[in-house]
Structure formats: structure tokens, C-alpha cells
Write an enzyme that holds these catalytic residues in place. Sequence first.
Site, mmCIF file in Angstrom:
data_model
loop_
_atom_site.group_PDB
_atom_site.id
_atom_site.type_symbol
_atom_site.label_atom_id
_atom_site.label_comp_id
_atom_site.label_asym_id
_atom_site.label_seq_id
_atom_site.Cartn_x
_atom_site.Cartn_y
_atom_site.Cartn_z
ATOM 1 N N GLU A 197 7.394 56.723 61.565
ATOM 2 C CA GLU A 197 6.345 55.726 61.367
ATOM 3 C C GLU A 197 6.907 54.306 61.275
ATOM 4 O OE1 GLU A 197 3.490 56.719 62.070
ATOM 5 O OE2 GLU A 197 3.736 58.876 61.771
ATOM 6 N N HIS A 204 7.056 52.918 64.676
ATOM 7 C CA HIS A 204 5.748 52.370 65.067
ATOM 8 C C HIS A 204 5.548 50.982 64.443
ATOM 9 C CE1 HIS A 204 4.381 55.870 67.128
ATOM 10 N NE2 HIS A 204 4.232 56.616 66.050
#
Length: 192
Positions: free
Chosen positions: A95, A98
Site C-alpha cells: 500500500e 500505491h
Amino acid sequence: MDGAAEGAAGAAGGGGGMSHKECVDGINKSLEHPTVKFLREKMEKAGCPVWPRLLTAITCKGQSSAGGYSSGRGITICCNHMTFQDEINQVIIHELIHAYDDCRAKNMEWTNCAHHACSEIRANHLSGDCHYKRELLRGFLKIRGHGQECVRRRALKSVQNNPYCSAVAAKDAIEAVWDICYNDTSPFDRAP
């Protein structure tokens, strides 16, 4: 986005997972992981502050993902899908990639299938999600050539979960951006 779905959710078997306190303790421990520290430093150098509440421990209902990233809101870790520290580390690393992409792109649109596909390709490739040992644990027994197959499979699954991307649009987006995004290892010098 929810590219970390496969693996951690499967390993937890949809069962109870960790308590909220265990999960928060695991997140705090993750902050000392070398790759997490590296990604946080690179985000800060890119002008994206890693705010104190970037990481949130939650109970996820009605979803199979282990965590997710939302622009402006940060990273969520699904405690009920976590069973051990390595899963938390992997979700956070995935994550954070991202978040890094969102930071450096400046015009990232998660509703754009190609943008989402690129970030999923990078997150699955660079986070270690597709390491052959993880693939073996998931029941994918192919040793040779597993890496790119895994990245494609996991990226496709995530982009297909984007309500703005049909199955065909997701597949087309992955194919369209594959070479550029798979070979983009920033902020790493090479794929870890």
C-alpha cells in the site's frame, strides 16, 4: 487499492484474525521494517509527508482484501485478515507503493483503469507479494516464470475490483501499461 487481497486474506481463512490491539502493535512494529522505512523516507523526499495517521487498523466487513489505500485518506490494514507480522509488513509495503505512486504522479486518477493498473503492477512487483515462497503458500506451484504471471494475476484481480473498470477494460489497461510499469522500479534502484 486492494492488491494485497490474495494471500493474507486466504491465510487468515476469513476467520477472526488479530485483535485490534495486536494489529496496532504489528503496525507499529512494521514501521521499523527496512523497506517500510525506505518507502517512508522516499515519500518524504518526494514532498509527500507521511502523516501520523497514514496507517489505520480496522475490521473489514464484506471484503476479502487485507488492506487498501485511498488517496487523501491513507492506508487501512484489515486486522481480521491478519494472522502474523509478515502479513502486516507485506500489506503496508504494498500500500505504501500505491501511496508513493499517488504522491509522485500528482495527477493520479484511481478511476482511470490504466493509472490503477500501473500502480497495481508496480505494487505487486516491488512489494515482494509475488516472491516464489509466497506463491507456493498460495498453492501456485510453478517455480520458473512465476513472477510476471503472479504480478499480472494479482494486478488484474485488483483492477477488476475497481467499479470504474470492467473485466475487459482491466485486462486491456494492464496490457497497455505493462512494459513501462513493470520496469519502473522507482524509488528502488531495481526490483527488490
